[in-house]
Scaffold this active site. Structure first.
Site, mmCIF file in Angstrom:
data_model
loop_
_atom_site.group_PDB
_atom_site.id
_atom_site.type_symbol
_atom_site.label_atom_id
_atom_site.label_comp_id
_atom_site.label_asym_id
_atom_site.label_seq_id
_atom_site.Cartn_x
_atom_site.Cartn_y
_atom_site.Cartn_z
ATOM 1 N N ASP A 1 -8.032 -5.262 -0.443
ATOM 2 C CA ASP A 1 -8.446 -6.138 -1.552
ATOM 3 C C ASP A 1 -8.081 -7.601 -1.331
ATOM 4 O O ASP A 1 -8.482 -8.454 -2.125
ATOM 5 C CB ASP A 1 -7.809 -5.637 -2.864
ATOM 6 N N HIS B 1 0.849 -1.195 0.000
ATOM 7 C CA HIS B 1 0.000 0.000 0.000
ATOM 8 C C HIS B 1 0.881 1.241 0.000
ATOM 9 O O HIS B 1 1.963 1.226 0.595
ATOM 10 C CB HIS B 1 -0.891 0.014 1.253
HETATM 11 C C1 SDX Z 1 -6.159 0.095 -3.073
HETATM 12 O O1 SDX Z 1 -4.363 4.533 -1.952
HETATM 13 C C2 SDX Z 1 -5.338 3.915 -1.389
HETATM 14 O O2 SDX Z 1 -5.806 4.261 -0.329
HETATM 15 C C3 SDX Z 1 -5.884 2.738 -2.176
HETATM 16 C C4 SDX Z 1 -6.942 1.885 -1.482
HETATM 17 C C5 SDX Z 1 -8.226 2.647 -1.254
HETATM 18 O O3 SDX Z 1 -8.987 2.262 -0.342
HETATM 19 O O4 SDX Z 1 -8.523 3.554 -2.053
HETATM 20 O O5 SDX Z 1 -6.440 1.429 -0.245
HETATM 21 C C6 SDX Z 1 -7.324 0.675 -2.343
HETATM 22 O O6 SDX Z 1 -5.911 0.463 -4.184
HETATM 23 C C7 SDX Z 1 -5.296 -0.909 -2.357
HETATM 24 C C8 SDX Z 1 -4.084 -1.383 -3.219
HETATM 25 C C9 SDX Z 1 -4.562 -2.446 -4.206
HETATM 26 N N1 SDX Z 1 -3.446 -2.840 -5.111
HETATM 27 C C10 SDX Z 1 -2.824 -4.001 -4.991
HETATM 28 O O7 SDX Z 1 -3.053 -4.840 -4.121
HETATM 29 C C11 SDX Z 1 -1.795 -4.261 -6.098
HETATM 30 C C12 SDX Z 1 -0.513 -4.830 -5.490
HETATM 31 N N2 SDX Z 1 0.148 -3.778 -4.734
HETATM 32 C C13 SDX Z 1 1.123 -2.975 -5.386
HETATM 33 O O8 SDX Z 1 1.205 -2.958 -6.739
HETATM 34 C C14 SDX Z 1 1.601 -1.764 -4.610
HETATM 35 O O9 SDX Z 1 1.830 -2.188 -3.330
HETATM 36 C C15 SDX Z 1 0.718 -0.534 -4.613
HETATM 37 C C16 SDX Z 1 0.342 -0.139 -5.991
HETATM 38 C C17 SDX Z 1 -0.513 -0.771 -3.808
HETATM 39 C C18 SDX Z 1 1.511 0.582 -3.961
HETATM 40 O O10 SDX Z 1 2.525 0.917 -4.829
HETATM 41 P P1 SDX Z 1 3.708 1.938 -4.402
HETATM 42 O O11 SDX Z 1 3.362 2.681 -3.174
HETATM 43 O O12 SDX Z 1 4.063 2.714 -5.621
HETATM 44 O O13 SDX Z 1 4.836 0.975 -3.971
HETATM 45 P P2 SDX Z 1 5.949 0.392 -4.947
HETATM 46 O O14 SDX Z 1 5.300 -0.218 -6.143
HETATM 47 O O15 SDX Z 1 6.987 1.424 -5.150
HETATM 48 O O16 SDX Z 1 6.544 -0.798 -4.042
HETATM 49 C C19 SDX Z 1 7.596 -0.560 -3.121
HETATM 50 C C20 SDX Z 1 8.426 -1.855 -3.181
HETATM 51 C C21 SDX Z 1 8.879 -2.182 -4.586
HETATM 52 O O17 SDX Z 1 10.056 -2.960 -4.455
HETATM 53 P P3 SDX Z 1 11.531 -2.183 -4.552
HETATM 54 O O18 SDX Z 1 11.554 -1.434 -5.869
HETATM 55 O O19 SDX Z 1 11.577 -1.261 -3.358
HETATM 56 O O20 SDX Z 1 12.553 -3.300 -4.487
HETATM 57 O O21 SDX Z 1 7.607 -2.976 -2.784
HETATM 58 C C22 SDX Z 1 7.457 -3.869 -3.876
HETATM 59 C C23 SDX Z 1 7.821 -3.099 -5.128
HETATM 60 O O22 SDX Z 1 8.321 -3.978 -6.129
HETATM 61 N N3 SDX Z 1 6.036 -4.266 -3.880
HETATM 62 C C24 SDX Z 1 5.593 -5.479 -4.129
HETATM 63 C C25 SDX Z 1 4.192 -5.399 -3.972
HETATM 64 N N4 SDX Z 1 3.840 -4.147 -3.641
HETATM 65 C C26 SDX Z 1 4.988 -3.453 -3.583
HETATM 66 N N5 SDX Z 1 6.215 -6.628 -4.469
HETATM 67 C C27 SDX Z 1 5.445 -7.711 -4.657
HETATM 68 N N6 SDX Z 1 4.078 -7.709 -4.516
HETATM 69 C C28 SDX Z 1 3.427 -6.576 -4.177
HETATM 70 N N7 SDX Z 1 2.092 -6.567 -4.043
#
Ligand code: SDX
Length: 431
Positions: free
Chosen positions: A366, A309
Site C-alpha cells: 500500500d 506487515h
Molecule cells: C495489507 O496480510 C496481508 O497479506 C495483507 C496484505 C494483502 O495483500 O492482503 O499484504 C495487504 O493489508 C498490507 C498492510 C496494510 N496496513 C498498513 O500499512 C497499516 C500500517 N501497518 C500496521 O498497522 C501493521 O504493520 C499491520 C497491521 C500491517 C501488521 O500488524 P501486526 O502484524 O499485528 O503487527 P503489530 O501491530 O503487532 O506491530 C508489531 C510492532 C508493534 O510495536 P511493539 O508493540 O512491538 O513495540 O511494530 C509496530 C507496532 O506498534 N508497528 C508499527 C507499524 N506497524 C507495526 N509502528 C509504526 N508504524 C507502523 N506502520
C-alpha cells in the site's frame, strides 16, 4: 543431517500426546492439532492467528523472511513483467497458466458478462452520493445474488463457475458505477471491444459527450496493479471470504464480506490512508521527520501507513515493483508528484531508524500504490475499491479451493472464557 521428525510431542503434567507434523512443498511445517482437545482437553490460544494455519492451499506461496511471493509457483516479478490480469485470474483459479485456447474462451466468457442488470442502477441511485464507494461496492456485490436466484444448476461446480465469471466480469462495472454515482455523471456501459483493464478505465472516465480512448500506458499500469493485488494467501479479507463461504453462504455474500474486511485501514484501506498521510506532510501539517517521531510513539495514535506487515519481515516484493513503476510512469507521462518525494523521504528515514529496523518494518503493497492510482486520475476514496478489484480472483480462487477441500468444515474457533463463573439471577430491587 538428522531425519526430519514426523511428529511432535506435547507433555502436560503426566500426560503426553504425539501429534503429526504436516509439511508444505516449500518446507513449512505445521503441527496437526485436530486431536488436541479430544485427547488432552486443551486448546491452543493464538489471537490474530499469527501462528495458526487455517487450511492447506496450492494457490499462493509467500515467504515473509525472504520477501518471496509466487502464484502457483510463478514469481510475482515474472507475472508482473509478462502476464496480464485475466491470465493471472485463470492461474489462480486453476493453479496452471491457460493455453491460448483456454484464455481466449475465458476472456470471451468474461467479456459477455460485464453488464449489470438495469435494475441495479436504481440500487446505486438510492445511496448517498457522498457514501464511501467501498460501502457501495460491498452492498452491491451482496445484492448481486438476488438477480440469479431463479437460475438453477444441476452441478454445484457449474453454479460456482457462473458466479466466479459474473463477479470477475461485473466488478469493474460496479466499481465504475460507484464512482460515476458519486460525481453525478451518467453510468457508462462496458465496451466489448476493450480488454479488461481498458474497459475499467473507459467506464470510469468516459462520458457520453465525447470519444474516450484509454491511454495504453495507463492501461498497462492498471493491469500491473491488478496483478500485484490478485492474491496473498490467508490475509484478513481472504480469511473472511473463506469463513463466510464455510457456512455455505453463496460466493457473492462471501466476497461482499471480503470487501468489507479489506476496507479497514490496517488492511486494504491503508492505500487511501498512505496518500492522506503524504498529503498532510505535503500541506505542512508536520515535517516528515516530525511524522516519523509520532509514528514511533505508541501514545500518538499515529502509524506509518503502508509500512509493516504480519508476514513480511522484509521488503514486500510488490512494493519493490510498485516503487519502480511509480518512477517509470511519472517519467513516461512527464508528470511529477511531490507525494512520491515525500514517500521516498519517509522510507529513507525508516530504513535507517532502529525503531523500524528492529521491528523489521518495511514498505508494503500500500505504500506506493496510491502514487500510481493518482497518476491514473483515480480519486483517493476509490483506491481500496481498485484493491478489491485486483484481489477478486484471489478471493474467488481461495473460496473455490475451500469447497474442493475434503478437510473443510465450517470455521468456528474456540475461546478461553475469562468472564464471571456461575451465579444466580438477582431481582432488580436487590441490585
Ligand atoms: C495489507 O496480510 C496481508 O497479506 C495483507 C496484505 C494483502 O495483500 O492482503 O499484504 C495487504 O493489508 C498490507 C498492510 C496494510 N496496513 C498498513 O500499512 C497499516 C500500517 N501497518 C500496521 O498497522 C501493521 O504493520 C499491520 C497491521 C500491517 C501488521 O500488524 P501486526 O502484524 O499485528 O503487527 P503489530 O501491530 O503487532 O506491530 C508489531 C510492532 C508493534 O510495536 P511493539 O508493540 O512491538 O513495540 O511494530 C509496530 C507496532 O506498534 N508497528 C508499527 C507499524 N506497524 C507495526 N509502528 C509504526 N508504524 C507502523 N506502520
Amino acid at each position: 543431517m538428522p531425519a526430519t521428525p514426523s511428529t511432535a510431542k506435547l507433555t502436560i503434567g503426566d500426560r503426553e500426546i504425539e501429534l503429526p507434523l504436516i509439511r508444505g512443498t516449500e518446507g513449512e511445517v505445521a503441527i496437526d492439532v485436530r486431536r488436541l482437545r479430544a485427547e488432552m482437553g486443551v486448546i491452543t490460544y493464538d489471537p490474530g492467528f499469527g501462528n495458526t494455519g487455517s487450511c492447506l492451499s496450492k494457490v499462493t506461496f509467500l515467504n515473509g523472511e525472504e520477501g518471496v511471493l509466487r502464484y502457483a509457483g510463478y514469481p510475482i516479478e515474472q507475472l508482473a513483467e509478462n502476464s496480464h490480469f485475466l491470465e493471472v485470474a485463470w492461474l489462480l483459479f486453476y493453479q496452471e497458466l491457460p493455453t491460448a485456447k483456454q484464455l481466449a474462451a475465458f476472456e470471451h466468457e468474461v467479456k459477455y458478462h460485464t453488464m449489470v442488470h438495469e435494475d441495479l442502477k436504481r440500487f446505486f441511485s438510492s445511496l448517498p452520493k457522498a457514501g464511501h464507494p467501498m460501502a457501495i461496492c460491498a452492498a452491491t456485490v451482496g445484492a448481486l445474488s438476488t438477480f440469479y436466484e431463479e437460475v438453477k444448476y444441476d452441478d454445484p461446480a457449474e453454479e460456482r463457475w457462473a458466479a466466479a465469471v459474473r463477479l470477475l466480469a461485473k466488478m469493474p462495472t460496479i466499481a465504475a458505477y460507484s464512482y460515476k454515482h458519486s460525481v453525478g455523471q451518467p453510468f457508462m456501459y462496458p465496451r466489448n471491444d476493450l480488454p479488461y483493464s481498458a474497459n475499467a478505465l473507459h467506464m470510469m472516465f468516459a462520458t457520453p459527450c465525447e470519444q474516450y480512448t484509454p491511454d495504453p500506458v495507463a492501461v498497462k499500469a492498471l493491469d500491473l496493479l491488478l496483478i500485484l493485488h490478485a492474491d496473498h494467501e490467508q490475509n484478513c479479507s481472504t480469511s473472511t471470504v473463506r469463513t463466510v463461504g464455510s457456512s455455505l453462504a453463496n460466493m457473492f455474500a462471501s466476497v461482499s464480506a471480503g470487501i468489507s474486511a479489506l476496507w479497514g485501514p490496517l488492511h486494504g484501506g491503508a492505500n487511501q490512508k498512505v496518500i492522506e498521510m503524504l498529503i498532510s506532510i505535503h500541506d505542512g501539517e508536520r515535517t516528515a521527520r516530525e511524522f516519523m517521531d509520532l509514528a514511533k510513539d505508541k501514545n500518538s495514535g499515529v502509524r506509518l501507513m503502508g509500512f509493516g506487515h504480519r508476514v513480511y519481515r522484509n521488503y514486500d516484493p510488490r512494493a519493490k515493483i510498485l516503487k519502480k513503476a511509480c518512477h517509470e510512469l511519472l517519467a513516461r507521462t512527464g508528470t511529477a508528484n511531490p507525494l512520491l518525494e515525500i514517500a521516498l523521504e519517509l522510507e529513507a528515514i525508516a530504513l535507517q531508524d532502529s525503531y523500524f529496523v528492529e521491528r523489521k518494518l518495511y514498505p508494503n503493497v500500500d505504500f506506493y500504490s496510491g502514487i500510481i492510482y493518482q497518476a491514473l486520475n483515480i480519486p483517493i476514496d476509490m483506491f481500496t475499491v481498485f484493491f478489491a478489484l485486483g484481489r477478486l480472483p484471489g478471493w474467488i480462487s481461495q473460496w473455490l479451493e475451500f469447497h474442493r477441500d475434503p478437510d473443510s468444515r465450517i470455521n468456528r474457533p474456540r475461546q478461553v472464557y475469562q468472564g464471571h463463573t456461575m451465579r444466580d439471577y438477582k431481582p432488580i430491587e436487590a441490585r
